[in-house]
Design an enzyme around this catalytic site. Structure first.
Site, short mmCIF file in Angstrom:
data_model
loop_
_atom_site.label_atom_id
_atom_site.label_comp_id
_atom_site.label_asym_id
_atom_site.label_seq_id
_atom_site.Cartn_x
_atom_site.Cartn_y
_atom_site.Cartn_z
N CYS A 129 44.61 6.74 9.40
CA CYS A 129 43.72 5.57 9.39
C CYS A 129 43.33 5.21 7.96
O CYS A 129 42.78 6.02 7.23
CB CYS A 129 42.48 5.87 10.21
SG CYS A 129 41.23 4.57 10.10
N CYS B 98 40.07 1.26 16.88
CA CYS B 98 39.54 1.31 15.52
C CYS B 98 39.82 -0.02 14.81
O CYS B 98 40.96 -0.48 14.79
CB CYS B 98 40.20 2.45 14.75
SG CYS B 98 39.82 2.45 12.99
N CYS C 243 42.60 0.62 11.97
CA CYS C 243 44.00 0.99 12.21
C CYS C 243 44.47 0.72 13.64
O CYS C 243 45.65 0.88 13.95
CB CYS C 243 44.23 2.46 11.86
SG CYS C 243 43.45 3.58 13.03
N LYS D 163 -4.86 -0.23 2.21
CA LYS D 163 -3.44 -0.04 2.49
C LYS D 163 -2.62 -1.21 2.00
O LYS D 163 -2.96 -2.36 2.27
CB LYS D 163 -3.23 0.12 4.01
CG LYS D 163 -3.80 1.42 4.58
CD LYS D 163 -2.97 2.60 4.10
CE LYS D 163 -3.17 3.84 4.93
NZ LYS D 163 -2.70 3.78 6.28
N TYR E 296 -7.14 15.96 -6.33
CA TYR E 296 -8.17 14.94 -6.59
C TYR E 296 -9.55 15.31 -6.09
O TYR E 296 -10.48 14.54 -6.24
CB TYR E 296 -7.75 13.59 -6.00
CG TYR E 296 -7.22 13.66 -4.58
CD1 TYR E 296 -8.05 13.94 -3.52
CD2 TYR E 296 -5.86 13.46 -4.34
CE1 TYR E 296 -7.56 14.01 -2.23
CE2 TYR E 296 -5.37 13.52 -3.05
CZ TYR E 296 -6.22 13.81 -2.00
OH TYR E 296 -5.73 13.89 -0.73
N ASP F 221 1.56 9.33 -1.08
CA ASP F 221 2.14 9.49 0.25
C ASP F 221 2.84 10.84 0.36
O ASP F 221 4.05 10.95 0.26
CB ASP F 221 3.13 8.35 0.52
CG ASP F 221 3.30 8.11 2.00
OD1 ASP F 221 2.57 8.76 2.79
OD2 ASP F 221 4.14 7.29 2.37
N LYS G 258 -3.16 6.15 -3.58
CA LYS G 258 -3.08 7.00 -2.38
C LYS G 258 -1.66 7.56 -2.35
O LYS G 258 -0.69 6.82 -2.17
CB LYS G 258 -3.36 6.16 -1.15
CG LYS G 258 -3.46 6.96 0.12
CD LYS G 258 -4.00 6.09 1.24
CE LYS G 258 -4.22 6.87 2.52
NZ LYS G 258 -3.02 7.48 3.05
N GLU H 206 -8.07 5.15 -7.00
CA GLU H 206 -6.97 6.10 -7.20
C GLU H 206 -5.79 5.67 -6.36
O GLU H 206 -5.98 5.07 -5.30
CB GLU H 206 -7.36 7.49 -6.67
CG GLU H 206 -8.42 8.17 -7.45
CD GLU H 206 -8.88 9.45 -6.75
OE1 GLU H 206 -8.20 9.94 -5.82
OE2 GLU H 206 -9.94 9.93 -7.14
N CYS I 189 37.56 7.56 15.55
CA CYS I 189 38.92 7.05 15.55
C CYS I 189 39.83 8.27 15.55
O CYS I 189 39.67 9.18 14.74
CB CYS I 189 39.14 6.21 14.29
SG CYS I 189 40.86 6.03 13.83
S1 IVH Z 1 -9.48 11.34 -0.58
C1 IVH Z 1 -12.68 12.91 2.20
N1 IVH Z 1 -7.67 10.55 -2.33
O1 IVH Z 1 -4.90 10.15 2.47
C2 IVH Z 1 -11.69 12.40 1.21
N2 IVH Z 1 -6.97 11.05 -0.13
O2 IVH Z 1 -5.84 8.75 4.90
C3 IVH Z 1 -10.35 12.43 1.77
N3 IVH Z 1 -4.56 10.83 0.23
O3 IVH Z 1 -5.78 12.97 4.31
C4 IVH Z 1 -9.23 12.17 0.95
N4 IVH Z 1 -4.04 10.23 -1.81
O4 IVH Z 1 -4.03 13.27 2.49
C5 IVH Z 1 -7.90 10.93 -1.06
N5 IVH Z 1 -6.16 9.89 -3.98
C6 IVH Z 1 -6.41 10.27 -2.72
C7 IVH Z 1 -5.39 10.39 -1.76
C8 IVH Z 1 -5.70 10.78 -0.46
C9 IVH Z 1 -3.59 10.50 -0.59
C10 IVH Z 1 -4.39 11.15 1.66
C11 IVH Z 1 -5.06 12.41 2.09
C12 IVH Z 1 -5.88 12.06 3.28
C13 IVH Z 1 -5.33 10.73 3.68
C14 IVH Z 1 -6.39 9.89 4.35
#
Ligand code: IVH
Length: 731
Positions: free
Chosen positions: A450, A426, A429, A332, A238, A126, A124, A122, A444
């Site tokens: 200016c 500045c 000017c 990551k 999720y 942000d 991740k 999946e 300035c």
């Molecule tokens: S699973 C026990 N799935 O990443 C399972 N986390 O670094 C925990 N996050 O605190 C989370 N997308 O806020 C999961 N598809 C995803 C995610 C996800 C973002 C975040 C989540 C978690 C952090 C962990």
């Protein structure tokens, strides 16, 4: 319709209609915000919402927590309550390389003694992790992660996130809705919303958010839910948390994580569509590889891939350490940082005269683009980080914000580096540069003469948040100033007289010149609040401009107001009041206003009490009242409060984010008035149709814009439909 319309129904009848309405609205909300597949028009949706509000107003005892009306309202809190997480919200272990991901796979297979293992990969997201509790299918509580054991109660704010369902099992999609259920996921701010928010903050002189994550966190953690409501947040869920295994089986919850994602989707949650199931780690690695670059084209930010063992039974047997599950890991993406050298530090002079240092860097690739500058903000910032010309630095790019210097690699210094000195004069000017006590910025002092301030001020004047003059960006402004064709904003409105000279400018030509002149003409009709904003008065951003325009109605009334009168306006404090009255006491600024008046620039705020619906549902609308000296006695704050907008309560900008294009002749208003009206309702009126246009309003004898709209699939409204939209309070 008057608010006692629902009063005719008895309690039983009202309750039945309310239940039906809520189900319909929640369902259409789901189609729109979760599936992105609306089935009814926005006007029809609004009609349902209006009916709901009316019925609830006359039967307040029938308001329920899952009512769509509960997405608005809510009082500011003094502090958030706390929520104990029955099942802790764990974090995740990280993998930074292919090898680390392979070693995770070996560990999992080892612990499962050679059983077949499938993985779900999946994105991740942000954002900010949240936990949502549903009882009997109704959303009752939302919380932040906090320390994993206890979070903050942000229920009110999460109700404002339109993709968070208030009731589950819409439209009979899910087989059976588990009685009590906790669902976890991420609340985030889409990148376009983030950019928009920062643009608005910049225009209002407010500090910018560094990235969408911070913006989302700042918005969700607002004590005043009306602020959260103004920040369009979205969600991806999720994880399904059910403490009791037996309850799961009874409710028919699947035993595979991948199937659970589909199940969550069926319950009504927004689930990320990019998740995939793989039967070996190579597939997962290919997925990570693919998204490393592709993620930059997504409308939300992702910083990695979360890999999860698919079988819930295997997950249970693998268990967790004290802080992270053994069945999942976060891969990551490489950090969006790079190392480069500072070639020089120069200063930039802004509209308010602020002199800000900027680092010129050896170009470096970061997050899909080449970076050659970094913002250094002010002298203190440069001092604190001790950034010198010639230094090797780590630069970081977050979102689409200008890159910043994270740190200096002092170990690489050779002794030839030169510290930065704020110039005393500045660069544009030659006037003195001073730092006022208590301020971080240097300025300035030549605020009226200016050229750099003038150019920046003109760019602001013509910008989208200001008078919105299409085609008048910094390059053209620099050309106009350079050729001596304008010396201030008002002279833009005399440019038609200099058409020949314009045509002969480099890259202008006949067509661009006429387009520019037309865009300038159109800007004459902008509502007063845009003009106030465009003047660039310190501390007066978009919101304060609106408040002032509504309160005073005309620019003359605003100019006459004393500081004491100004501070009586809601949201205007002494700092703003002082700045406004200083601005208008400056003879040069008063002259500018007079020149703008001669240029026939509108200085009146359109009233918004148009299109009032009558009892029978017919409209008596279309009266475009304008404030102004001739609006009769009492045209001022009182007149305005008496004529408060009759749109859906609280929807101050019902057209926010929507772009309209008019074509043909309108029967009930001049086109310019209709455009002003759209803008006074928070929308944007553009002159040409593109894929970003939301509505094309076709009057009598429409032109080629109508064909273009049809070609692009842009929604076309008749004039009547447009007025119903106005009357109904928004798209
Ligand atoms: S699973 C026990 N799935 O990443 C399972 N986390 O670094 C925990 N996050 O605190 C989370 N997308 O806020 C999961 N598809 C995803 C995610 C996800 C973002 C975040 C989540 C978690 C952090 C962990």
């Amino acid at each position: 319709m008057p608010s006692d319309m629902g009063g005719g129904l008895d309690e039983r009848g009202a309750a039945a209609e309310l239940a039906r309405l809520r189900e319909q609205i929640n369902y259409h909300n789901y189609l729109y915000h979760v599936l992105d597949r609306p089935a009814i028009s926005d006007a029809e949706f609004d009609a349902l919402m209006r009916r709901l509000h009316e019925l609830e107003a006359s039967h307040p005892e029938l308001v329920t927590p899952d009512s769509p009306s509960q997405r608005v309202g809510g009082r500011p809190l003094d502090a958030f309550g706390t929520v104990a997480h029955e099942v802790p919200m764990l974090s995740l272990g990280n993998a930074f390389s292919e090898e680390e991901l392979r070693s995770f796979d070996r560990r999992v297979r080892g612990l499962l003694a050679g059983e077949p293992v499938s993985y779900v990969a999946e994105l991740k997201i942000d954002g900010l992790s949240v936990s949502l509790r549903y009882e009997g299918g109704v959303f009752v509580q939302g919380a932040t992660r906090g320390d994993g054991l206890t979070g903050e109660d942000i229920t009110q704010n999460l109700r404002r996130v339109k993709s968070v369902p208030l009731r589950l099992g819409l439209g009979g999609l899910a087989r059976e809705v588990p009685r009590d259920l906790v669902v976890r996921g991420e609340v985030y701010m889409p990148v376009p919303e983030f950019e928009d928010l920062n643009r608005r903050r910049e225009a209002a002189g407010e500090p910018l958010f560094a990235n969408p994550r911070n913006a989302a966190a700042g918005s969700v953690r607002q004590l005043d839910p009306s602020i959260t409501a103004r920040r369009a947040l979205d969600s991806f869920l999720y994880n399904l948390v059910l403490a009791d295994g037996a309850a799961e089986a009874a409710a028919g919850v699947p035993g595979s994580h991948f199937a659970r994602l589909a199940y969550l989707r069926d319950l009504g949650f927004k689930v990320n569509p990019e998740s995939r199931l793989f039967h070996d780690i190579d597939g997962v690695l290919a997925y990570c590889d693919q998204w490393r670059e592709a993620r930059h084209s997504l409308p939300y930010e992702t910083d990695g891939v979360v890999v999860k063992v698919d079988s819930i039974d295997q997950q249970r047997r693998l268990g967790s350490t004290s802080h992270a599950p053994r069945w999942a890991i976060a891969f990551k993406f490489p950090a969006e940082q790079g190392i480069t050298k500072v070639r020089g530090i120069f200063v930039n002079v802004g509209r308010t005269g602020a002199v800000t240092p900027v680092a010129e860097l050896e170009p470096v690739r970061l997050a899909g683009s080449t970076v050659s500058r970094a913002a250094l903000h002010n002298e203190d910032y440069v001092r604190e980080k001790d950034i010198r010309v010639g230094d090797w630095v780590v630069v970081h790019k977050a979102g689409d914000v200008i890159p910043e210097v994270v740190t200096v690699l002092t170990e690489r210094r050779t002794g030839d580096e030169r510290p930065f000195e704020m110039p005393e004069h500045c660069p544009a000017c030659g006037a003195r540069v001073v730092r006022e006590p208590g301020e971080a910025a240097h300025r300035c002092v030549n605020s009226l003469g200016c050229p750099a301030q003038l150019a920046e001020g003109l760019i602001h004047f013509a910008s989208r948040a200001g008078m919105d003059i299409e085609g008048l960006g910094s390059a053209v402004i620099t050309q106009l100033l350079g050729a001596g064709l304008i010396a201030d904003a008002a002279e833009l409105y005399r440019l038609r007289e200099a058409r020949d000279k314009l045509v002969s400018l480099e890259r202008m030509g006949e067509k661009s010149t006429d387009n520019l002149l037309e865009a300038i003409d159109r800007s004459r009709g902008r509502p007063l609040h845009r003009l106030i904003h465009a003047l660039g008065i310190r501390y007066v951003g978009g919101r304060v401009s609106r408040v002032l325009a509504r309160h005073f109605g005309t620019l003359d009334a605003l100019m006459r107001a004393s500081p004491a009168e100004l501070t009586r306006v809601p949201e205007v404090g002494e700092k703003i009041a002082g700045s406004v009255s200083r601005f208008f006491s400056e003879p040069r600024n008063r002259e500018l206003v007079e020149k703008l008046r001669l240029g026939e620039v509108n200085m009146v705020e359109p009233r918004r009490d148009v299109g009032v619906r009558t009892q029978g549902g017919a409209e008596a609308g279309g009266q475009l009242g304008f404030f102004g000296p001739d609006a009769g006695p009492g045209a001022g704050s009182d007149a305005w409060s008496a004529g408060r907008p009759r749109h859906a309560a609280g929807a101050a900008e019902p057209f926010a984010g929507k772009t309209f294009v008019f074509t043909g002749t309108l029967a009930r208003a001049e086109r310019r008035e209709a455009e002003s009206l759209v803008e006074s309702l928070g929308g944007r009126a553009a002159s040409s149709v593109s894929s970003r246009t939301h509505y094309v309003v076709a009057g009598e004898n429409p032109g080629s814009k109508l064909d273009k709209a049809r070609e692009l699939g842009v929604r076309v409204l008749t004039e009547d439909e447009f007025w119903s939209l106005v009357a109904g309070g928004g798209p």
